[in-house]
Design an enzyme around this catalytic site. Structure first.
Site, PDB file in Angstrom:
ATOM      1  N   SER A  55      -1.387  -3.482   0.908  1.00 39.50           N
ATOM      2  CA  SER A  55      -1.272  -4.714   1.695  1.00 39.50           C
ATOM      3  C   SER A  55      -1.682  -4.458   3.137  1.00 39.50           C
ATOM      4  O   SER A  55      -1.225  -3.489   3.753  1.00 39.50           O
ATOM      5  CB  SER A  55       0.163  -5.248   1.675  1.00 39.50           C
ATOM      6  N   VAL A  60      -0.004   1.608   7.439  1.00 38.94           N
ATOM      7  CA  VAL A  60      -1.019   2.524   6.907  1.00 38.94           C
ATOM      8  C   VAL A  60      -2.272   1.750   6.489  1.00 38.94           C
ATOM      9  O   VAL A  60      -3.399   2.150   6.805  1.00 38.94           O
ATOM     10  CB  VAL A  60      -0.463   3.369   5.742  1.00 38.94           C
ATOM     11  N   CYS A  61      -2.108   0.628   5.818  1.00 36.59           N
ATOM     12  CA  CYS A  61      -3.254  -0.169   5.386  1.00 36.59           C
ATOM     13  C   CYS A  61      -3.989  -0.760   6.586  1.00 36.59           C
ATOM     14  O   CYS A  61      -5.223  -0.816   6.597  1.00 36.59           O
ATOM     15  CB  CYS A  61      -2.805  -1.281   4.444  1.00 36.59           C
ATOM     16  N   GLU A  62      -3.246  -1.180   7.581  1.00 39.61           N
ATOM     17  CA  GLU A  62      -3.858  -1.688   8.810  1.00 39.61           C
ATOM     18  C   GLU A  62      -4.712  -0.606   9.457  1.00 39.61           C
ATOM     19  O   GLU A  62      -5.880  -0.829   9.782  1.00 39.61           O
ATOM     20  CB  GLU A  62      -2.777  -2.154   9.789  1.00 39.61           C
TER      21      GLU A  62
END
Length: 167
Positions: A55, A60-62
């Site tokens: 997501s 971390v995904c950002e």
């Protein structure tokens, strides 16, 4: 036996076939932030970088999406970051962080990324995507795969970039 990754040290199974280097990259349809459909995988005549993340609304995904946006600038490769986030949230994300070098897309409509074996099949994150990176050559063959063993960790960007630059 199902392929597994870890979520904070605890194994979780993934659904779908295991795709490896040398395999044909299956075609999958995802939905871009403007609600258009994009087909990824398969032979496109140019290299593709397919990145799956749980997501965009996690640190971390950002970080990962912003990093890929930076490192692919100027490279002749089609880059798609896929999550289960809705296109509306993806659009806000891209606007907030000036994401312009990658397509951010959602697998919410068809759940086609199961074809890549990255759909989490159990546990708290069941139904979303594991963290993985696939590089597909212009003929549609997987030439690099990185299934990140711990969902909460970033991929090895240097390995991905080295592969992409070798194409």
């Amino acid at each position: 036996m199902a392929v597994t990754v870890n979520l904070k040290g605890n194994p979780v199974a993934l659904a779908g076939p295991e795709i490896n280097v040398g395999d044909r990259a299956p075609e999958a349809v995802v939905v871009a932030s403007d609600l258009s459909e994009k087909t990824i995988g398969g032979a496109k005549g140019k290299p593709q970088l397919i990145v799956t993340v749980p997501s965009l609304d996690t640190p971390v995904c950002e970080t990962e999406t912003k990093k890929f946006n930076e490192i692919v600038a100027g490279l002749d490769i089609d880059v798609t970051v896929v999550s289960m986030d809705l296109p509306f949230a993806e659009k806000r994300f891209c606007e907030s962080f000036s994401i312009e070098n990658v397509t951010v897309a959602s697998d919410f409509r068809y759940r086609d990324m199961e074809k890549y074996g990255v759909l989490i099949a159990e546990g708290a994150l069941k139904g979303i995507l594991a963290r993985a990176v696939f590089v597909v050559d212009g003929e549609g063959k997987v030439v690099y795969k990185q299934l990140v063993p711990e969902i909460t960790e970033e991929p090895n960007y240097d390995d991905v970039l080295a592969c992409v630059k070798s194409l």
